[in-house]
Scaffold this motif. Structure first.
Motif, PDB file in Angstrom:
ATOM      1  N   LEU A 260       0.670  -1.449  -0.240  1.00 43.43           N
ATOM      2  CA  LEU A 260      -0.161   0.385   0.137  1.00 43.43           C
ATOM      3  C   LEU A 260       0.513   1.210  -0.139  1.00 43.43           C
ATOM      4  CD1 LEU A 260      -2.770  -0.879   2.438  1.00 43.43           C
ATOM      5  CD2 LEU A 260      -2.645  -1.619  -0.037  1.00 43.43           C
ATOM      6  N   GLU A 261       0.372   2.559  -0.149  1.00 43.22           N
ATOM      7  CA  GLU A 261       1.315   3.967  -0.339  1.00 43.22           C
ATOM      8  C   GLU A 261      -0.231   4.182   0.238  1.00 43.22           C
ATOM      9  OE1 GLU A 261       4.063   4.356  -2.333  1.00 43.22           O
ATOM     10  OE2 GLU A 261       4.128   2.860  -3.021  1.00 43.22           O
ATOM     11  N   PRO A 262       0.459   4.966   0.981  1.00 40.23           N
ATOM     12  CA  PRO A 262       0.258   6.039   2.163  1.00 40.23           C
ATOM     13  C   PRO A 262      -1.019   7.099   1.130  1.00 40.23           C
ATOM     14  CG  PRO A 262       2.087   6.249   2.185  1.00 40.23           C
ATOM     15  CD  PRO A 262       2.485   5.549   1.120  1.00 40.23           C
ATOM     16  N   PRO A 263      -2.040   7.389   1.979  1.00 39.91           N
ATOM     17  CA  PRO A 263      -3.154   8.540   0.707  1.00 39.91           C
ATOM     18  C   PRO A 263      -2.582   9.757  -0.216  1.00 39.91           C
ATOM     19  CG  PRO A 263      -3.558   8.401   2.968  1.00 39.91           C
ATOM     20  CD  PRO A 263      -2.314   7.760   2.520  1.00 39.91           C
ATOM     21  N   ALA A 264      -2.949  10.753  -1.338  1.00 43.53           N
ATOM     22  CA  ALA A 264      -2.572  11.704  -1.065  1.00 43.53           C
ATOM     23  C   ALA A 264      -2.969  12.822  -0.066  1.00 43.53           C
ATOM     24  CB  ALA A 264      -2.266  12.148  -2.856  1.00 43.53           C
ATOM     25  N   ASP A 265      -4.594  12.241   0.052  1.00 41.62           N
ATOM     26  CA  ASP A 265      -5.225  13.737   0.594  1.00 41.62           C
ATOM     27  C   ASP A 265      -6.022  12.638   1.459  1.00 41.62           C
ATOM     28  OD1 ASP A 265      -7.304  11.966  -0.659  1.00 41.62           O
ATOM     29  OD2 ASP A 265      -7.526  13.198  -2.714  1.00 41.62           O
ATOM     30  N   GLU A 266      -7.073  13.619   0.964  1.00 44.40           N
ATOM     31  CA  GLU A 266      -8.241  12.547   2.797  1.00 44.40           C
ATOM     32  C   GLU A 266      -8.884  10.991   2.654  1.00 44.40           C
ATOM     33  OE1 GLU A 266     -11.295  14.632   0.557  1.00 44.40           O
ATOM     34  OE2 GLU A 266      -9.192  15.000   0.533  1.00 44.40           O
ATOM     35  N   GLY A 267      -8.139  10.184   1.868  1.00 44.08           N
ATOM     36  CA  GLY A 267      -9.085   8.901   1.048  1.00 44.08           C
ATOM     37  C   GLY A 267      -7.969   7.967   2.264  1.00 44.08           C
ATOM     38  N   ARG A 268      -7.989   6.483   1.490  1.00 49.92           N
ATOM     39  CA  ARG A 268      -7.951   5.815   2.073  1.00 49.92           C
ATOM     40  C   ARG A 268      -6.623   5.074   1.768  1.00 49.92           C
ATOM     41  NH1 ARG A 268     -12.633   1.106   2.079  1.00 49.92           N
ATOM     42  NH2 ARG A 268     -13.768   2.128   3.641  1.00 49.92           N
ATOM     43  N   HIS A 269      -5.480   4.255   1.881  1.00 47.65           N
ATOM     44  CA  HIS A 269      -4.416   3.876   1.458  1.00 47.65           C
ATOM     45  C   HIS A 269      -5.009   2.899  -0.499  1.00 47.65           C
ATOM     46  CE1 HIS A 269      -2.086   4.632   5.340  1.00 47.65           C
ATOM     47  NE2 HIS A 269      -1.413   3.857   4.704  1.00 47.65           N
ATOM     48  N   PHE A 303      -8.004  -0.285   2.224  1.00 43.75           N
ATOM     49  CA  PHE A 303      -7.708   0.481   0.891  1.00 43.75           C
ATOM     50  C   PHE A 303      -8.677   0.865  -0.412  1.00 43.75           C
ATOM     51  CE2 PHE A 303      -6.629  -4.031   1.224  1.00 43.75           C
ATOM     52  CZ  PHE A 303      -7.067  -4.087   0.039  1.00 43.75           C
ATOM     53  N   ASP A 304      -7.898   1.540  -1.136  1.00 43.82           N
ATOM     54  CA  ASP A 304      -8.988   1.591  -2.251  1.00 43.82           C
ATOM     55  C   ASP A 304      -8.153   0.905  -4.120  1.00 43.82           C
ATOM     56  OD1 ASP A 304     -10.838   3.129  -1.060  1.00 43.82           O
ATOM     57  OD2 ASP A 304     -10.070   5.061  -1.557  1.00 43.82           O
ATOM     58  N   LEU A 305      -9.393   0.338  -4.870  1.00 52.51           N
ATOM     59  CA  LEU A 305      -8.640  -0.139  -5.608  1.00 52.51           C
ATOM     60  C   LEU A 305      -9.420   0.168  -6.372  1.00 52.51           C
ATOM     61  CD1 LEU A 305      -8.735  -3.994  -4.625  1.00 52.51           C
ATOM     62  CD2 LEU A 305      -6.912  -2.979  -5.294  1.00 52.51           C
ATOM     63  N   PRO A 306      -9.318   0.215  -8.024  1.00 56.24           N
ATOM     64  CA  PRO A 306     -10.055   0.912  -9.703  1.00 56.24           C
ATOM     65  C   PRO A 306     -11.865   0.419  -9.457  1.00 56.24           C
ATOM     66  CG  PRO A 306      -7.654   0.767  -9.471  1.00 56.24           C
ATOM     67  CD  PRO A 306      -8.170  -0.043  -8.418  1.00 56.24           C
ATOM     68  N   GLY A 307     -12.542   0.826  -9.666  1.00 58.25           N
ATOM     69  CA  GLY A 307     -13.880   0.493  -9.874  1.00 58.25           C
ATOM     70  C   GLY A 307     -13.990   0.142  -8.635  1.00 58.25           C
TER      71      GLY A 307
END
Length: 822
Positions: A260-269, A303-307
């Motif tokens: 995982l990569e840290p979120p760039a904004d207020e979102g999840r990893h 974490f988030d995934l595309p789609g």
């Protein structure tokens, strides 16, 4: 040593004999035999017509526990009624449960006991050490049996036991062959599409699945998108009823946070670009395939995934252990270790406090406390100053034993470094940081709706709360009063490591930690949150509220200056703090509560005065103790015993507390009169236990007056009653009292026997105060009887114990005795 009897018997009474509990709560199992167990016995034994119908008697007593205690106004139903159980042999009872399938003959320790994977890279809690997590296991098994998602994602703070839970699931899913994907920090290639396909192929070795995997392996290395179709074919192939196909499997992808990569904004990893296609392909394949195989992932973070692929995973949060689970884990660990000498109770409690419910940290500290107590003391000191969070330092090792201890300390330091607390805090936006700091005012999980009041906006509170949960700085759990209501709290270790206590103007510019809530913030949060929280937790009617919730409300009420809330909750709060051995905090809260009510012109309940006095007595605040106890007795006596609703039990308990104070003040005659009144009340109420406790106190006074025969008779009656009731604390105290009289009569053999019995019970219970006090007399007797080695060992244990308790006068006394014997 007349004070010794009072001290030892008083401690026994304080730890579990008080019937004037403000209500029923989730009381630790350690005290069940003294409180709710006694209430069960009272309902069970006075029913002779049921004696020949044992099941009816048990049912009658259990049903009574599910209702408020009529002898304690304001009490609620028991939280532990289900712990009273009846076991029947082949000639009694009936079928409890049935089924139409054969019972599994798999041994209880079958499966992945020490490692999640076959390569033995993922150590997990053994079957014997794994405790709790029943609800999480049930939720995962329920989803796997009737799938609604592609798979399950276990997420939670580092060291919370995610991999161990996955191992337990693999153990329970007997029809599925586990395949584990895991990679160290420098071996993340294990999570690539080709590596996952290879792991599946290697597990099956031959057959149609192996052939399919071999055919696609080379192309998979360059085009991970192909994994979706290939894996779907494998999943659907594994469901065929064929000798050529081994059957379905459980795919476990462990420690996703490595990708995982840290979120760039207020979102999840988010998932690293090199692995996002692979993870999407796995989720998609399990989501689309008609299969009996299952997918289980573990990750520290959501974490988030595309789609929206991550939404096809059922998130299951793994919270910190509760205190009773910590005790269970310590007991389980003790049973599995080879060493015969577990940590003493004081060190064990400090280990559990420092671990803050984190299973891995508690395991590391418990092992260190057992094998190298001095190293554990150093580690606890470092944790107290947050040095471990910064990397800490190592103690030079001069011997193999010290080297082993130092290596365990290094594991602790590595554990803290792996938590990456600074990186998490620095990811927070100002609104999230402010909410995290405000939520640290609460000592227990509170309903999520409360945080909307703190932010002033539901949408802001929801988004900030989700982010804090995603980063595992918050934990989402069930509300302690209404389990259907979602609640949240700061993670225990995050509370320890991400916050810093500071004096005004002392904060360093580069300190990344969050300042602990100060008095101003605590007051503001309490004033805002208390009204809705008090209403949500039952208001003035606290019968369904556990005592821990009363404690939280009382603390907030004291901070907010809310006399009504404090009056409704403070007595139960002091009760709970006593059960948790938090005597200093209890005394402080008791004084604050009484002062607040007096200043507001509100009547102080006599039960609160008595409990506050007892807590002040325990910490040496004699002036406050004397004042509160005297007021409690005066309030009861001014109310008149014949009034409807008069609390006779509370009056008796107040008389006993006040009489014990008068003994210490040098007024045994007045004390004896109060003890006699209390004894008569307990006899009238049929409370054999409290009557026996009071007999012990009366015997101490008779003995101090030289009435030895009368004192001995009372102590023998006390011992007989305590034995019949199964009260081990009381048996130890009564035996000690009898031995004191026998020593005055120079009946050395009888004294030795009674002291030995008392000592054995105190050792079994882990009662350090009792061990030391009884050993002070037993040691010299054994030395005089020619058992010098055993006697000196007991005296040494008493001396060391008195040092821990801070009883310096007793330390000097033991040292004088040992010097005289030597």
């Amino acid at each position: 040593m007349t004070g010794g009897i009072d001290q030892l018997d008083g401690l026994a009474a304080i730890r579990g004999a008080d019937h004037s509990s403000p209500g029923s709560s989730q009381i630790p199992a350690l005290f069940l035999q003294h409180q709710e167990g006694r209430r069960f016995r009272q309902r069970f034994f006075p029913a002779p017509e049921f004696f020949f119908k044992l099941a009816n008697a048990v049912a009658r007593a259990r049903t009574a526990l599910q209702k408020p205690d009529p002898e304690n106004p304001g009490s609620g139903p028991s939280g532990d009624w289900h712990m009273a159980r009846l076991w029947l042999g082949p000639d009694g009872g009936g079928t409890l449960c049935g089924g139409d399938t054969a019972r599994s003959l798999t041994p209880h320790d079958q499966g992945h006991r020490e490692f999640l994977d076959r390569a033995k890279q993922v150590p997990v809690a053994t079957h014997a050490e794994f405790v709790g997590r029943r609800r999480q296991i049930q939720a995962i098994l329920r989803e796997f049996r009737s799938p609604t998602r592609a798979g399950v994602l276990i997420h939670g703070f580092g060291g919370q036991g995610k991999s161990s839970l996955a191992a337990r699931i693999a153990n329970r899913m007997e029809g599925l062959r586990p395949i584990v994907i895991f990679g160290e920090e420098n071996a993340r290639h294990n999570y690539r599409a080709a590596a996952i396909l290879k792991a599946i192929r290697d597990e099956f070795h031959s057959g149609e699945i192996t052939a399919l995997a071999n055919a696609e392996m080379d192309g998979m290395r360059t085009d991970p998108d192909r994994l979706t179709d290939v894996l779907r074919k494998i999943l659907e192939t594994s469901c065929r009823d064929s000798a050529a196909v081994p059957g379905p499997f459980l795919l476990v992808i462990d420690d996703i946070e490595k990708l995982l990569e840290p979120p760039a904004d207020e979102g999840r990893h988010t998932v690293h670009a090199n692995y996002v296609k692979t993870l999407c392909a796995v989720v998609s394949a399990f989501d689309r395939a008609r299969t009996d195989s299952r997918l289980l992932l573990t990750s520290r973070y959501l974490f988030d995934l595309p789609g929206g692929q991550a939404d096809r995973l059922l998130p299951l949060h793994l919270p910190a252990m509760q205190r009773h689970e910590q005790r269970k884990q310590a007991d389980a660990k003790r049973r599995t270790m080879q060493t015969p000498a577990p940590p003493d109770n004081d060190l064990l409690h400090r280990v559990m406090d420092a671990a803050r419910g984190n299973p891995r940290l508690q395991d590391l500290l418990f092992t260190l406390a057992t094998e190298a107590p001095d190293a554990c003391e150093r580690a606890l000191e470092r944790m107290a100053t947050a040095l471990n969070a910064q990397g800490g330092g190592n103690t030079p090792a001069d011997t193999p034993e010290q080297e082993a201890a130092t290596e365990k300390e290094r594991k602790l330091i590595a554990f803290f470094q792996g938590l990456a607390m600074r990186q998490l805090v620095e990811l927070l936006r100002p609104v999230e940081r402010d909410l995290l700091r405000a939520s640290a005012v609460f000592g227990v999980p509170v309903p999520a709706k409360i945080f909307e009041k703190l932010t002033g906006d539901a949408d802001t509170a929801q988004k900030a709360g989700e982010r804090l949960c995603s980063l595992t700085l918050w934990e989402r759990v069930e509300d302690m009063v209404n389990w259907r209501v979602p609640a949240a709290a700061v993670n225990g270790l995050a509370r320890s490591l991400a916050f810093v206590r500071q004096e005004a103007g002392s904060r360093e510019a580069d300190d990344w930690r969050i300042p602990e809530p100060d008095e101003e913030l605590t007051k503001a949060v309490a004033q805002t949150a208390l009204p809705p929280l008090f209403a949500a937790w039952g208001g003035a009617d606290g019968r369904r509220r556990p005592h821990q919730a009363d404690w939280q409300l009382a603390v907030l009420g004291a901070a907010a200056g809310d006399a009504a809330v404090v009056r409704a909750t403070a007595a139960a709060a002091l009760w709970w703090l006593r059960e948790e051995f938090r005597y200093q905090e209890a005394a402080k809260l008791g004084v604050a509560a009484v002062t607040l009510l007096d200043d507001a012109g509100v009547d102080v309940p006599p039960s609160l005065l008595r409990l506050a006095g007892e807590r002040c007595e325990q910490v040496g605040d004699v002036t406050s103790a004397r004042t509160f106890m005297k007021r409690a007795v005066a309030l009861f006596e001014s109310a008149g015993e014949m009034n409807d609703g008069f609390d006779e039990r509370g009056y008796a308990a107040s008389l006993v507390s006040w009489a014990r104070r008068m003994v210490r003040d040098g007024d045994p005659d007045s004390a004896l009169s109060s003890f006699q009144k209390a004894k008569e009340i307990y006899q009238k109420l049929g409370d054999r236990h409290q009557r026996a406790v009071t007999l012990g106190y009366i015997a101490g006074i008779r003995r101090s007056k030289g009435e030895v025969d009368a004192a001995l008779k009372l102590q023998k009656e006390n011992l007989e009653t305590r034995t019949q009731l199964g009260d081990l604390d009381g048996v130890a105290a009564a035996s000690y009292g009898i031995a004191q009289i026998e020593m005055e009569r120079q009946e050395w053999q009888g004294a030795t026997e009674h002291l030995s019995g008392s000592y054995a019970i105190n050792m079994k219970l882990g009662r350090l105060d009792g061990i030391c006090m009884v050993g002070l007399f037993l040691g010299p007797l054994l030395c005089a009887a020619g058992k010098k080695e055993e006697g000196m060992e007991i005296l040494t244990r008493s001396r060391d114990g008195f040092l821990k308790l801070g009883w310096q006068d007793h330390v000097r006394k033991v040292e004088e005795i040992m010097a005289g014997i030597s």
